[in-house]
Design a protein around this motif. Structure first.
Motif, PDB file in Angstrom:
ATOM      1  N   ASN A   1       4.121   7.857   2.597  1.00  0.00           N
ATOM      2  CA  ASN A   1       5.150   7.287   1.722  1.00  0.00           C
ATOM      3  C   ASN A   1       6.332   6.741   2.521  1.00  0.00           C
ATOM      4  O   ASN A   1       6.880   5.684   2.204  1.00  0.00           O
ATOM      5  CB  ASN A   1       5.639   8.347   0.725  1.00  0.00           C
TER       6      ASN A   1
ATOM      7  N   LYS B   1       1.137  13.209   3.276  1.00  0.00           N
ATOM      8  CA  LYS B   1       1.549  12.431   2.109  1.00  0.00           C
ATOM      9  C   LYS B   1       2.960  11.891   2.301  1.00  0.00           C
ATOM     10  O   LYS B   1       3.245  10.724   1.991  1.00  0.00           O
ATOM     11  CB  LYS B   1       1.487  13.296   0.844  1.00  0.00           C
ATOM     12  N   TYR B   2       3.852  12.724   2.835  1.00  0.00           N
ATOM     13  CA  TYR B   2       5.220  12.270   3.077  1.00  0.00           C
ATOM     14  C   TYR B   2       5.242  11.163   4.130  1.00  0.00           C
ATOM     15  O   TYR B   2       5.966  10.171   3.992  1.00  0.00           O
ATOM     16  CB  TYR B   2       6.089  13.443   3.539  1.00  0.00           C
TER      17      TYR B   2
ATOM     18  N   LYS C   1       7.488   2.850   2.622  1.00  0.00           N
ATOM     19  CA  LYS C   1       8.844   2.524   2.184  1.00  0.00           C
ATOM     20  C   LYS C   1       9.589   1.750   3.262  1.00  0.00           C
ATOM     21  O   LYS C   1      10.366   0.834   2.968  1.00  0.00           O
ATOM     22  CB  LYS C   1       9.604   3.805   1.847  1.00  0.00           C
TER      23      LYS C   1
ATOM     24  N   THR D   1       0.902   0.103   4.450  1.00  0.00           N
ATOM     25  CA  THR D   1       0.415   1.450   4.702  1.00  0.00           C
ATOM     26  C   THR D   1       0.226   1.692   6.197  1.00  0.00           C
ATOM     27  O   THR D   1       0.144   0.753   6.995  1.00  0.00           O
ATOM     28  CB  THR D   1      -0.933   1.684   3.999  1.00  0.00           C
TER      29      THR D   1
END
Length: 295
Positions: free
Chosen positions: A224, A220-221, A228, A233
């Protein structure tokens, strides 16, 4: 816009040995820029420096004309087309895989703007650029490993310097906006590791969990962090690498669509068709047919 000179000048002919077919390889160029009969895309950030003449690009949401002495940077993942190139035009530059791009020290906002379709443009160039871009290309194609490494390192430093001086952001939303000062940040080692792993394994059956594991990050990190840093993605970037290779195969190979899908890393023809249509606006079969008609 002036009428395209497609019938008058050299035509860009992409292929499996060109930039589309080698989406993880840093390549430098120095040539008369041939016009493109249709938009293409590739999974690298592109650096263009116009040494002489002028060229015109159709980008995703804006048009862009570059004259002698101007340099630009844009994300090749957006379909783009050079539809005009003056008879005396000469340009040089490079295609930078993301793993190189994220090793540079750039303003924090740059990557997101690039991945969103903006073009970074500067006129802060001089005669040294004319000489350096030619030398970098000569070194990169010399067969001498040390010279090639030197060329790449100097080129990346030159791109970094672009953002230490005034530059413009060109897009439909920020036409002509100028930037002079912005925060500069060190690249995330996690993003670099993920790009490294994707580059080495994009034709294999990998997913976001595999990519995160290779970078020693929680899935998940990792997702993200990548979003960012790049504005897209992990899976979108992985898919774009595969589509870039598939595009080159469709243009130059006689293999059937199933084989193109499998050899480009897609698990099925349906997944390949869906992903290809999202980028190209047409099916792989229609794309190949269009290429054969216009060539």
């Amino acid at each position: 816009m002036a009428k395209s000179k497609i019938a008058e000048g050299a035509i860009y002919q992409p292929g499996a040995s060109s930039i589309e077919g080698l989406p993880t390889t840093l390549q430098l160029f120095h040539t008369h820029p041939p016009i493109m009969p249709r938009p293409h895309w590739h999974a690298q950030v592109e650096v263009n420096y116009v040494i002489a003449g002028s060229v015109h690009y159709r980008m995703g949401d804006h048009d862009l004309r570059l004259n002698a002495g101007q340099m630009c940077l844009f994300w090749g993942g957006q379909p783009h087309q050079m539809d005009e190139s003056s008879d005396d035009s000469l340009y040089a530059g490079a295609h930078l895989p993301l793993v190189y791009f994220f090793r540079m020290r750039l303003p924090t906002a740059v990557s997101n703007m690039l991945m969103s379709g903006a073009t970074m443009l500067t006129s802060q160039t001089d005669n040294a650029d004319d000489e350096n871009f030619v030398r970098w290309f000569r070194y990169a194609t010399s067969g001498d490993t040390l010279k090639a490494q030197n060329a790449v390192e100097e080129l990346l430093l030159r791109v970094e310097r672009m953002f230490l001086e005034p530059y413009s952001i060109v897009s439909s939303a920020t036409e002509g906006k100028r930037m002079e000062d912005d925060e500069v940040t060190a690249p995330s080692i996690g993003v670099v590791r993920m790009c490294d792993y994707i580059a080495a394994n994009f034709l294999e059956d990998i997913d976001a969990a595999d990519i995160a594991r290779a970078a020693n990050l929680h899935p998940k990190y990792a997702m993200n962090l990548f979003r960012k840093s790049t504005g897209m993605t992990l899976i979108k970037y992985l898919t774009l690498l595969r589509l870039s290779r598939a595009q080159a195969m469709l243009m130059n190979c006689t293999v059937n669509i199933l084989q193109v899908a499998m050899e480009s890393g897609f698990g099925s023809v349906s997944a390949f068709n869906k992903a290809f249509r999202q980028v190209a606006g047409m099916s792989p079969s229609d794309f190949r047919r269009d290429v054969r008609v216009t060539n």
